[in-house]
Each structure stands twice: as structure tokens, then as C-alpha cells.
Design an enzyme around this catalytic site. Structure first.
Site, PDB file in Angstrom:
ATOM      1  N   GLU A  78       0.843  -1.193   0.000  1.00 22.04           N
ATOM      2  CA  GLU A  78       0.000   0.000   0.000  1.00 22.04           C
ATOM      3  C   GLU A  78       0.879   1.243   0.000  1.00 22.04           C
ATOM      4  OE1 GLU A  78      -3.719   1.719   2.701  1.00 22.04           O
ATOM      5  OE2 GLU A  78      -2.146   0.506   3.643  1.00 22.04           O
ATOM      6  N   LYS A 178     -10.191   0.688  -1.245  1.00 16.48           N
ATOM      7  CA  LYS A 178     -10.143   0.410   0.190  1.00 16.48           C
ATOM      8  C   LYS A 178     -11.398   0.932   0.892  1.00 16.48           C
ATOM      9  CE  LYS A 178      -7.064   1.094   4.207  1.00 16.48           C
ATOM     10  NZ  LYS A 178      -5.810   1.764   4.652  1.00 16.48           N
ATOM     11  N   CYS A 212      -4.864  -3.359   4.102  1.00 14.64           N
ATOM     12  CA  CYS A 212      -4.441  -2.840   5.400  1.00 14.64           C
ATOM     13  C   CYS A 212      -5.529  -2.877   6.472  1.00 14.64           C
ATOM     14  CB  CYS A 212      -3.880  -1.433   5.235  1.00 14.64           C
ATOM     15  SG  CYS A 212      -2.768  -0.932   6.600  1.00 14.64           S
TER      16      CYS A 212
END
Length: 510
Positions: A78, A178, A212
Site C-alpha cells: 500500500e 479500500k 491494510c
């Protein structure tokens, strides 16, 4: 069988359990020391491209090296291409429009002028094509919006934290925006809809993908695995390690172990931000990398067992041998669960352990201290009671405590936790229990269990110098979830059953 490679504070370990008959593919993850721009003044597009080119050149080197080793799929972290611009204005020049692969078929390497301002996508596509390799990278995406859209930001555009997936021909086959943004990602927008992104490969079947902070929540991470039966996950991250419970290698291996999946984790490498820890976690082995001393990145390459999707919770043929193996392992330790700690003294009933409270990762834990060479302790908080039966393999030299927490964590994203944790304290005072430590000399055999109200339990075992261990056995016994570990060769730092009660996360809204 265990194999260790340890130099200075570098940990690069590979725990190997040989299983015959399974098919494997070769995968790579790259822990990238991203070249950063420290200037707070927004760059021009040309200046942004100049910085991103430095990172893309490193990506190209790693793809070339991975190709020489026969890698089929490679994952980058990321924010690995543009770093961490702090505002919407400073990140904007780095962003590119990314068409929806479900709507249009596009190979940027073959058709570079089809969309403007897609220089990064072009290079990523050509890396994949020229190496005949699936490639996953993370970059910033921009999308114009109309002011008639009630959610359209005041600058007239959405910014998304986006993973892109290219196949071995360089075609853009998937993208994922995300869902769970971390509190510092003020320059990004949450997508309009929740996405479950799955892509198919000819060498290993289906993969899912998320990013994440997503991994700590039911949506989209757990729902993707449980609803669609996805057994292979791609996970780009910029993970800041948080001991004693949430270092990258510690939690990511526990997540993979809990679901019995392949989890390919590519992290940033910035020790100054406490970012390190990448791995290729599978039910059979888990090579990983953790290094707080070096400034260099690291390419991890491993043979990964093919675990295809599970439909309606029925194992497909290629996954049956893995399932059989895991069942045999469970049966082999069943007797051990019964016999291992039958002679332990019950210290808490004798008053030998002190009950106290201490902060652990901003939560108020109830703890009881360990005393003597062996014992059997219990500590309770709210509805959760945690137990440990333990035996020291040497004379105790450090203070340990068993902690319990049953409540809402509110600091970095509200989430409901139920945790039983056996932790080494940072010092001899009780208020140091819960502080992060990385070294220990006490060898401890233990059984840890608790009466959890959630079925989502992540078993963690962290030893000295950031070594990760697999539990000898784990699972449900009556209404308790347990894990057992004995015979460790390194001092115990943390053993935890990290429970997530997803259904109660919305308590923070009440």
C-alpha cells in the site's frame, strides 16, 4: 520441521511441514522502502511522475528478480508508489483515473493512450506483460463527480486508495477501493459501495483482495472469506506495528491460521514509522520478514500450496489433502491437550497471583501475575474469563501476567474485542504489563483458553526477536476456545487469543 535464518534483528523464518501430493505455485511479496517526498507544497504532475518513477524502477528490478525465480504472482505494498502525501492537494498530482475492469477491457501496455494521465498504469501493465506474471500494486485513483452528487467532495473529485490487478498479459482485470480508511487517510474518500473483489488465475484458481485496515473488520475482509469461500487473499498494507498484540507478522499469521487460508502480505519498510513485516502465510508454512535495523527492502519468494475456493463449505478436491493433514494434526495432539498440564498448581486459588489493572494498547485490561515455575490461573472481566496453565522450562527471570479484556476499543477505529493474553511485562512493576517488548528469555509451555462469546478468534504466539510460532493445537472444547504450545526454543513474549466480536462493533454509534 523448523528452519531459522537470523542475523542481527532480522527475522526471516520458514516453518515447513512437508505434505506430499499437493500442488504449488511460486509467489512473491516485496517489502518496499518507498522513496518519499517530504515537501508539503503540492508537486506538479511532472514532479509527481519523477518521484513515482524512482519507486517504479525499484518495482521493475524486483519483478525481474522474481521472474528469474519462476514467480507467477507478485504483490507490492500500500502507498508504495507515491508514499504518504498529507493532504488532498498534495496527493492529487499522483492520482490516476482507473477504468472499471468489469465494464471495459483494457491493456495499458498495448493501448497506452486510451486514457490520459495513466503513465503509472502503463508501466505496471508492461511489467506484468514482459514478465508473464500477475502483478498487484496499490496507487491513488481519482474520479470526477458532479456537484449534484450529495457526497461529491468540494473539489469536485473522489480520491480512492486503490489496488490494481494485472494478469500475465498486462490486462487490468480487477481493482479494489479500500473500504476501511485509517484515521490519517484524510486525503482519501470511502467508496460509494462495499466491494468484494475476486479474480481468477490459471495457476491457482481464485484470489480475493483487500487492504491494510480492512483486515480488522468483518466488512470487507471476513465477509469476503466466509460468504464466497475465498481461500487465497492478496493483502497490500502500510502496517504500523503495535505491540504486544498487533505487530504485522504476529496478527497476519494469526489471521491466516484462523481461516486456514493463503495470505500474501506486502508491507512498507520504514522502521522510522514502525513499518515492517511482510509474509506469505499458508496452512503449511509461513516465510516472513521483520527487520527494524535495515533501510533496504526485501523480496520474499515461496512455494504456496494451491487452496481453491470453498463453495457451500465443501472442500474441493485440490484442497482435500490440506484438510486431511490439518485434521490429522488435530487428532495427534488431542491426548496432549488432556495430559499436558494435569499436575499444575492452582495459584490463583491460593492467592499467589495478584489481580491488577493496566493499559494494553489503550484498553483497560484486568490481569493476574504469574508466580513460580508452574501454575493454573484465571482472570475475568465482564462476560469473559481467561485461563492459563503454564510450566516454565527454566528459572523465571521476568514478570508475566495473564490479561483479559471484553469491551469496545475506541482509539484507532471502534471495534469490539474479547482478548485473553499472556504477556511478558516490560519491567518488574505491574504497570509495565501491556507495554510492547521484543525480547524474552523465559521458556514457557502453556495452555491458554477462555469462554469467548464470538467464534472469530485469532491465535497469536510471539517469541523473542519477533519469532512467530504456530500453536500445537487449537479449537473449541465445550464452550471454551483454547490453544496449546510447548517446546519453544525462544523466550515467550506474547501468547494471545485475539477475539473479534464483529456484531457488537456498532456499540460505538449508540
Amino acid at each position: 520441521m523448523e528452519a531459522f535464518c537470523l542475523r542481527w534483528l532480522l527475522v526471516w523464518q520458514c516453518f515447513v511441514i512437508p505434505v506430499w501430493g499437493l500442488e504449488f505455485y511460486k509467489a512473491a511479496v516485496y517489502e518496499h522502502s518507498t522513496v518519499l517526498r517530504q515537501n508539503l507544497i503540492p508537486p506538479t504532475r511532472e514532479e509527481a511522475l519523477e518521484l513515482m518513477q524512482k519507486n517504479l524502477d525499484i518495482y521493475q528490478e524486483q519483478v525481474h528478480e522474481a521472474s528469474k525465480q519462476g514467480v507467477k504472482i507478485i504483490v507490492f505494498p500500500e502507498n508504495g508508489i507515491h508514499g504518504f502525501p498529507p493532504t488532498r492537494a498534495t496527493i492529487y498530482p499522483y492520482l490516476e483515473p482507473i477504468p472499471d475492469p468489469d465494464v471495459v477491457q483494457w491493456n495499458p501496455c498495448l493501448h497506452p493512450t486510451e486514457y490520459s494521465d495513466t503513465e503509472v498504469l502503463y508501466q505496471l501493465s508492461c511489467m506484468a506483460r514482459n514478465s508473464s506474471m500477475y502483478l498487484i500494486a496499490n496507487l491513488g485513483e481519482r474520479e470526477a463527480c458532479e456537484f449534484s452528487d450529495p457526497k461529491c467532495p468540494s473539489d469536485g473529485r473522489y480520491h480512492f486508495n486503490t489496488n490494481v490487478v494485472f494478469d500475465a498479459e498486462g490486462t487490468l482485470i480487477a481493482k479494489y477501493q479500500k473500504w476501511k480508511l485509517f484515521r490519517t487517510e484524510i486525503y482519501y474518500n470511502k467508496p460509494k459501495t462495499l466491494q468484494h473483489v475476486i479474480f481468477d488465475t490459471p495457476f491457482a484458481g481464485k484470489f480475493g483482495i483487500f487492504t491494510c485496515f480492512d483486515i480488522l473488520f468483518y466488512e470487507p475482509a471476513v465477509s469476503l472469506i466466509e460468504r464466497y469461500g475465498i481461500k487465497q487473499i492478496i493483502f497490500p498494507t502500510a502496517w504500523m506495528n503495535k505491540l504486544p498484540l498487533l505487530s504485522a507478522v504476529q496478527f497476519h499469521q494469526a489471521f491466516a491460521a484462523a481461516f486456514g487460508i493463503n495470505l500474501l502480505v506486502s508491507n512498507q519498510h520504514h522502521p522510522e514509522y514502525n513499518m515492517t513485516g511482510s509474509g506469505i502465510y499458508t496452512p503449511l508454512d509461513f516465510p516472513y520478514y521483520y527487520n527494524m535495523k535495515s533501510r533496504e527492502g526485501k523480496l520474499l519468494v515461496a512455494d504456496v500450496p494451491i487452496i481453491t475456493s470453498i463453495n457451500n463449505h465443501t472442500l474441493e478436491q485440490s484442497d482435500s489433502q490440506t484438510s486431511t493433514f490439518l485434521q490429522e494434526q488435530k487428532g495427534a495432539v488431542k491426548q496432549e491437550q488432556t495430559d499436558l498440564f494435569t499436575n499444575c498448581t492452582v495459584s490463583h486459588m491460593d492467592g499467589a497471583g495478584d489481580i491488577f489493572h493496566a493499559k494494553m494498547m489503550s484498553d483497560n485490561y484486568t490481569l493476574i501475575s504469574l508466580t513460580g515455575l508452574q501454575g493454573n490461573l484465571q482472570v475475568c472481566t465482564n462476560a469473559l474469563c481467561c485461563h492459563v496453565a503454564y510450566k516454565h522450562g527454566n528459572t523465571p527471570t521476568n514478570l508475566y501476567a495473564l490479561g483479559a479484556y471484553d469491551g469496545l476499543h475506541r482509539v484507532t477505529g471502534s471495534r469490539y474485542l474479547q482478548v485473553c493474553a499472556l504477556v511478558k511485562c516490560a519491567g518488574s512493576d505491574y504497570d509495565t504489563c501491556g507495554h510492547g517488548v521484543t525480547n524474552a528469555t523465559d521458556i514457557i509451555d502453556f495452555k491458554l483458553w477462555g469462554n469467548f462469546s464470538t467464534r472469530h478468534i485469532f491465535p497469536e504466539i510471539l517469541a523473542s526477536e519477533m519469532k512467530i510460532y504456530r500453536a500445537d493445537s487449537k479449537g473449541w472444547s465445550n464452550n471454551d476456545f483454547y490453544m496449546i504450545k510447548k517446546g519453544m526454543s525462544a523466550g515467550l513474549v506474547t501468547a494471545a487469543l485475539y477475539g473479534r466480536w464483529y456484531e457488537k462493533d456498532n456499540l460505538s454509534q449508540q
